[in-house]
Design an enzyme around this catalytic site. Sequence first.
Site, PDB file in Angstrom:
ATOM      1  N   HIS A 260       0.804  -1.223   0.000  1.00  0.00           N
ATOM      2  CA  HIS A 260       0.000   0.000   0.000  1.00  0.00           C
ATOM      3  C   HIS A 260       0.841   1.280   0.000  1.00  0.00           C
ATOM      4  O   HIS A 260       0.530   2.246   0.706  1.00  0.00           O
ATOM      5  CB  HIS A 260      -0.959   0.004   1.185  1.00  0.00           C
TER       6      HIS A 260
ATOM      7  N   HIS B  33      -9.769   1.991   0.483  1.00  0.00           N
ATOM      8  CA  HIS B  33      -9.753   0.784   1.312  1.00  0.00           C
ATOM      9  C   HIS B  33     -10.926   0.756   2.298  1.00  0.00           C
ATOM     10  O   HIS B  33     -10.747   0.388   3.469  1.00  0.00           O
ATOM     11  CB  HIS B  33      -8.420   0.709   2.055  1.00  0.00           C
TER      12      HIS B  33
ATOM     13  N   GLU C 294     -11.604  -3.524  -3.354  1.00  0.00           N
ATOM     14  CA  GLU C 294     -10.652  -2.469  -3.715  1.00  0.00           C
ATOM     15  C   GLU C 294     -10.378  -2.554  -5.214  1.00  0.00           C
ATOM     16  O   GLU C 294      -9.707  -3.475  -5.672  1.00  0.00           O
ATOM     17  CB  GLU C 294      -9.349  -2.664  -2.938  1.00  0.00           C
TER      18      GLU C 294
HETATM   19  C1  BGC Z   1      -4.525  -6.497   1.523  1.00  0.00           C
HETATM   20  C2  BGC Z   1      -4.413  -7.304   2.792  1.00  0.00           C
HETATM   21  C3  BGC Z   1      -3.995  -6.377   3.883  1.00  0.00           C
HETATM   22  C4  BGC Z   1      -4.983  -5.273   4.021  1.00  0.00           C
HETATM   23  C5  BGC Z   1      -4.492  -4.260   5.029  1.00  0.00           C
HETATM   24  C6  BGC Z   1      -5.574  -5.462   1.726  1.00  0.00           C
HETATM   25  O1  BGC Z   1      -5.682  -4.680   0.561  1.00  0.00           O
HETATM   26  O2  BGC Z   1      -4.796  -7.295   0.390  1.00  0.00           O
HETATM   27  O3  BGC Z   1      -3.507  -8.353   2.651  1.00  0.00           O
HETATM   28  O4  BGC Z   1      -3.856  -7.045   5.111  1.00  0.00           O
HETATM   29  O5  BGC Z   1      -5.172  -4.629   2.787  1.00  0.00           O
HETATM   30  O6  BGC Z   1      -5.502  -3.668   5.644  1.00  0.00           O
END
Ligand code: BGC
Length: 351
Positions: A105, A179, A316
């Site tokens: 991220h 998210h 997402e």
């Molecule tokens: C990921 C997860 C991760 C989460 C974090 C998601 O987009 O695919 O693996 O733990 O985000 O909040």
Amino acid sequence: MSVQKTVFGRLPDGRQADLITLSNGRIEAQISNYGGIIYQLCVPDKAGKKANLILGHDGLEGYLVKGDYHGALIGRYANRIAKGRFTIDGKDYQITQNEGETALHGGVTGLNQKLWDIVELKDGEEPSLTLACFSPDGEEGFPGNLRVQVVYTVTANDGLRIEYFAQSDKKTPINLTNHAYFNLKGDPAQDILDNLLCIHADAYTPIDADSIPTGELAPVQGTPMDFTSPKPIGRDICADFAQLKKPMGYDHNYVLNASKEELPCIAEVQDPQSGRRMRVYTDQPGVQLYTANFLDGSEMGKNGVPLQQHHALCLETQNFPDSVHQPGFPDPFYGPGRDYHYTTIYQFDIG
Ligand code: BGC
């Protein structure tokens, strides 16, 4: 139809974060310019009773500690880059690694931790908020001065539209998303395993032990990954299927079926209890289905309700994770001559 701005709180350095409320009279979105987080999204159920569908914290403080990216705008590169490394035109780049050797991220300080500028607030039939942020060349290791704008709009037909724009002065990978953790029951104390989910994807991208796609596009047919027709999320979540073991549920990118429509409906979720239905539209090639597997009750959510595993789902919209390493995945590189732009709508009604 209304737009309102109030104070959300203060960052440790004294800067003020705001909270903007966009309403069309039926649905109401509260968004902060801190991380562009969707703080609340209030939507009526079949009896007309409104509730907030977004899991998160009470007030700004909960979002300042490293958390689970609740409701936030994610970038510069959503999801994972293996070893945080990639090469562009023969030059190697190292992104800060924040999950073992992986960059997740956007690295240690992603766009979710920036205080975005409020560029415009518009009232009218479709109230909107335009946010902008700047990420300088080299930030978190990414090349290029990156300018990002995101427009949140509450649409006349009860959607929350998110439009993403970005430009870079150097070739750089870009993958932006939001998210939000959705609990269509509007009750964070209840899980979402009975929600019916349909994703218009005949394939997904299997992952390795570090949750990095192997590069394969695997058919969902005949596997617990199949959501091509509506199925309760919990039906196969505990199946004896290797891909679901390590992530403790769904945490996979779906390869969306090609569509002739400009902004196709790619997924639909329905909560039988409240009657709420959410349709997701996007022009992105993928969507990450994440069933909030790593929430374990240790973080406090709104109104003193702990954030629990499988009490929400994230859809997402994105390019495929680790596309920087996979020539068979859609091209994630933008820069001079190639600006970034896409649209996602989360649309609500009673199913
Ligand atoms: C990921 C997860 C991760 C989460 C974090 C998601 O987009 O695919 O693996 O733990 O985000 O909040």
